[in-house]
Design a protein around this motif. Structure first.
Motif, PDB file in Angstrom:
ATOM      1  N   GLU A  29       0.850  -1.182   0.000  1.00 34.30           N
ATOM      2  CA  GLU A  29       0.000   0.000   0.000  1.00 34.30           C
ATOM      3  C   GLU A  29       0.887   1.233   0.000  1.00 34.30           C
ATOM      4  OE1 GLU A  29      -2.084  -0.414   3.669  1.00 34.30           O
ATOM      5  OE2 GLU A  29      -3.658  -1.628   2.797  1.00 34.30           O
ATOM      6  N   CYS A  30       0.428   2.303  -0.625  1.00 32.71           N
ATOM      7  CA  CYS A  30       1.170   3.555  -0.639  1.00 32.71           C
ATOM      8  C   CYS A  30       0.193   4.679  -0.305  1.00 32.71           C
ATOM      9  CB  CYS A  30       1.788   3.776  -2.007  1.00 32.71           C
ATOM     10  SG  CYS A  30       2.897   5.186  -2.064  1.00 32.71           S
ATOM     11  N   ASP A  31       0.577   5.559   0.629  1.00 34.40           N
ATOM     12  CA  ASP A  31      -0.312   6.662   0.994  1.00 34.40           C
ATOM     13  C   ASP A  31       0.063   7.923   0.216  1.00 34.40           C
ATOM     14  OD1 ASP A  31       1.921   7.722   2.202  1.00 34.40           O
ATOM     15  OD2 ASP A  31       1.199   7.457   4.242  1.00 34.40           O
ATOM     16  N   GLU A  32      -0.665   9.000   0.456  1.00 33.03           N
ATOM     17  CA  GLU A  32      -0.460  10.259  -0.266  1.00 33.03           C
ATOM     18  C   GLU A  32       0.947  10.817  -0.076  1.00 33.03           C
ATOM     19  OE1 GLU A  32      -2.514  11.698  -2.376  1.00 33.03           O
ATOM     20  OE2 GLU A  32      -4.052  10.188  -2.102  1.00 33.03           O
ATOM     21  N   GLY A  33       1.558  10.593   1.073  1.00 25.24           N
ATOM     22  CA  GLY A  33       2.880  11.129   1.348  1.00 25.24           C
ATOM     23  C   GLY A  33       4.015  10.328   0.737  1.00 25.24           C
ATOM     24  N   GLY A  34       3.706   9.263   0.005  1.00 24.34           N
ATOM     25  CA  GLY A  34       4.739   8.448  -0.615  1.00 24.34           C
ATOM     26  C   GLY A  34       5.267   7.354   0.289  1.00 24.34           C
ATOM     27  N   ARG A  35       4.712   7.222   1.488  1.00 24.77           N
ATOM     28  CA  ARG A  35       5.158   6.163   2.399  1.00 24.77           C
ATOM     29  C   ARG A  35       4.471   4.855   2.018  1.00 24.77           C
ATOM     30  NH1 ARG A  35       4.128  10.644   5.495  1.00 24.77           N
ATOM     31  NH2 ARG A  35       2.092   9.807   5.978  1.00 24.77           N
ATOM     32  N   ALA A  36       5.235   3.795   2.040  1.00 25.78           N
ATOM     33  CA  ALA A  36       4.720   2.484   1.643  1.00 25.78           C
ATOM     34  C   ALA A  36       4.622   1.556   2.841  1.00 25.78           C
ATOM     35  CB  ALA A  36       5.625   1.869   0.581  1.00 25.78           C
ATOM     36  N   ARG A  37       3.731   0.598   2.716  1.00 27.79           N
ATOM     37  CA  ARG A  37       3.507  -0.404   3.763  1.00 27.79           C
ATOM     38  C   ARG A  37       3.411  -1.757   3.075  1.00 27.79           C
ATOM     39  NH1 ARG A  37      -1.983  -2.015   5.987  1.00 27.79           N
ATOM     40  NH2 ARG A  37      -1.530  -3.060   7.940  1.00 27.79           N
ATOM     41  N   LEU A  38       4.093  -2.745   3.627  1.00 26.95           N
ATOM     42  CA  LEU A  38       4.030  -4.112   3.115  1.00 26.95           C
ATOM     43  C   LEU A  38       3.528  -5.000   4.230  1.00 26.95           C
ATOM     44  CD1 LEU A  38       4.707  -6.531   1.243  1.00 26.95           C
ATOM     45  CD2 LEU A  38       7.049  -6.401   2.106  1.00 26.95           C
ATOM     46  N   LEU A  53       7.032  -0.994   7.322  1.00 28.34           N
ATOM     47  CA  LEU A  53       6.724   0.361   6.901  1.00 28.34           C
ATOM     48  C   LEU A  53       7.969   0.994   6.303  1.00 28.34           C
ATOM     49  CD1 LEU A  53       4.717   1.490  10.046  1.00 28.34           C
ATOM     50  CD2 LEU A  53       3.812   0.572   7.910  1.00 28.34           C
ATOM     51  N   PHE A  54       7.785   1.767   5.240  1.00 26.69           N
ATOM     52  CA  PHE A  54       8.891   2.441   4.557  1.00 26.69           C
ATOM     53  C   PHE A  54       8.636   3.948   4.574  1.00 26.69           C
ATOM     54  CE2 PHE A  54       8.415  -1.780   2.807  1.00 26.69           C
ATOM     55  CZ  PHE A  54       9.715  -2.263   2.793  1.00 26.69           C
ATOM     56  N   ASP A  55       9.728   4.733   4.602  1.00 26.46           N
ATOM     57  CA  ASP A  55       9.574   6.181   4.551  1.00 26.46           C
ATOM     58  C   ASP A  55       9.438   6.626   3.091  1.00 26.46           C
ATOM     59  OD1 ASP A  55      12.141   6.164   3.462  1.00 26.46           O
ATOM     60  OD2 ASP A  55      13.098   6.981   5.253  1.00 26.46           O
ATOM     61  N   ALA A  56       9.330   7.939   2.874  1.00 27.11           N
ATOM     62  CA  ALA A  56       9.125   8.467   1.527  1.00 27.11           C
ATOM     63  C   ALA A  56      10.311   8.202   0.609  1.00 27.11           C
ATOM     64  CB  ALA A  56       8.844   9.964   1.599  1.00 27.11           C
ATOM     65  N   GLU A  57      11.480   7.927   1.156  1.00 26.19           N
ATOM     66  CA  GLU A  57      12.667   7.623   0.361  1.00 26.19           C
ATOM     67  C   GLU A  57      12.791   6.133   0.041  1.00 26.19           C
ATOM     68  OE1 GLU A  57      14.776   9.956  -0.832  1.00 26.19           O
ATOM     69  OE2 GLU A  57      13.334  11.383  -0.014  1.00 26.19           O
ATOM     70  N   GLY A  58      11.896   5.312   0.582  1.00 24.69           N
ATOM     71  CA  GLY A  58      11.922   3.877   0.323  1.00 24.69           C
ATOM     72  C   GLY A  58      12.746   3.078   1.303  1.00 24.69           C
ATOM     73  N   ARG A  59      13.237   3.730   2.365  1.00 23.94           N
ATOM     74  CA  ARG A  59      14.013   3.018   3.383  1.00 23.94           C
ATOM     75  C   ARG A  59      13.071   2.459   4.439  1.00 23.94           C
ATOM     76  NH1 ARG A  59      17.277   8.005   2.866  1.00 23.94           N
ATOM     77  NH2 ARG A  59      15.795   8.766   4.394  1.00 23.94           N
ATOM     78  N   GLU A  60      13.462   1.318   5.001  1.00 24.37           N
ATOM     79  CA  GLU A  60      12.655   0.703   6.056  1.00 24.37           C
ATOM     80  C   GLU A  60      12.594   1.642   7.259  1.00 24.37           C
ATOM     81  OE1 GLU A  60      12.736  -3.092   9.058  1.00 24.37           O
ATOM     82  OE2 GLU A  60      13.938  -3.174   7.259  1.00 24.37           O
ATOM     83  N   ALA A  61      11.378   1.949   7.702  1.00 24.61           N
ATOM     84  CA  ALA A  61      11.188   2.834   8.844  1.00 24.61           C
ATOM     85  C   ALA A  61      10.796   2.048  10.091  1.00 24.61           C
ATOM     86  CB  ALA A  61      10.123   3.884   8.532  1.00 24.61           C
ATOM     87  N   ALA A  62      10.095   0.944   9.911  1.00 27.02           N
ATOM     88  CA  ALA A  62       9.669   0.127  11.046  1.00 27.02           C
ATOM     89  C   ALA A  62       9.271  -1.252  10.532  1.00 27.02           C
ATOM     90  CB  ALA A  62       8.493   0.783  11.767  1.00 27.02           C
ATOM     91  N   ALA A  63       9.330  -2.228  11.413  1.00 28.52           N
ATOM     92  CA  ALA A  63       8.917  -3.583  11.055  1.00 28.52           C
ATOM     93  C   ALA A  63       8.510  -4.311  12.320  1.00 28.52           C
ATOM     94  CB  ALA A  63      10.053  -4.335  10.366  1.00 28.52           C
ATOM     95  N   GLY A  64       7.595  -5.243  12.169  1.00 25.03           N
ATOM     96  CA  GLY A  64       7.181  -6.017  13.324  1.00 25.03           C
ATOM     97  C   GLY A  64       5.988  -6.888  13.006  1.00 25.03           C
ATOM     98  N   THR A  65       5.415  -7.440  14.053  1.00 21.26           N
ATOM     99  CA  THR A  65       4.227  -8.272  13.915  1.00 21.26           C
ATOM    100  C   THR A  65       3.020  -7.382  13.711  1.00 21.26           C
ATOM    101  OG1 THR A  65       5.221  -9.929  15.346  1.00 21.26           O
ATOM    102  CG2 THR A  65       2.853 -10.066  15.026  1.00 21.26           C
ATOM    103  N   LEU A  66       2.181  -7.725  12.753  1.00 26.15           N
ATOM    104  CA  LEU A  66       0.979  -6.954  12.461  1.00 26.15           C
ATOM    105  C   LEU A  66       0.027  -7.032  13.648  1.00 26.15           C
ATOM    106  CD1 LEU A  66      -0.748  -5.380  10.362  1.00 26.15           C
ATOM    107  CD2 LEU A  66      -1.639  -7.595   9.637  1.00 26.15           C
ATOM    108  N   VAL A  67      -0.354  -5.885  14.164  1.00 25.72           N
ATOM    109  CA  VAL A  67      -1.300  -5.838  15.266  1.00 25.72           C
ATOM    110  C   VAL A  67      -2.700  -5.966  14.680  1.00 25.72           C
ATOM    111  CG1 VAL A  67      -2.196  -4.446  17.154  1.00 25.72           C
ATOM    112  CG2 VAL A  67       0.239  -4.387  16.616  1.00 25.72           C
ATOM    113  N   GLY A  68      -3.482  -6.849  15.211  1.00 27.21           N
ATOM    114  CA  GLY A  68      -4.814  -7.098  14.672  1.00 27.21           C
ATOM    115  C   GLY A  68      -4.780  -8.237  13.672  1.00 27.21           C
TER     116      GLY A  68
END
Length: 79
Positions: A29-38, A53-68
């Motif tokens: 998924e990609c939001d309006e700010g260019g941040r992506a989520r896998l 989660l990735f930042d607008a530059e495509g670098r990994e910003a966070a990772a973990g177990t999906l809550v929910g």
């Protein structure tokens, strides 16, 4: 960068890949700010579904177990 001459870039808002062999679903998924989520989901992941989660530059910003719980989109139909 487009590969074709005279090609243009387009933004993919969402892409879902279901792999029957592994039982995994990959949802990008990609939001309006260019941040992506896998999201990587499937019953074969014994410790839970994963979210990256990735930042607008495509670098990994966070990772973990999906809550929910992973929800398969209702509009997605098998082909």
């Amino acid at each position: 960068m487009p590969i074709k001459p005279n090609g243009t870039l387009c933004r993919i808002r969402e892409q879902i890949i279901e792999d029957a062999a592994s039982g995994l679903t990959l949802q990008f998924e990609c939001d309006e700010g260019g941040r992506a989520r896998l999201v990587i989901a499937g019953k074969t992941l014994t410790v839970g579904n994963r979210e990256i989660l990735f930042d607008a530059e495509g670098r990994e910003a966070a990772a973990g177990t999906l809550v929910g719980e992973f929800r398969r989109p209702s509009w997605l139909k098998p082909i």
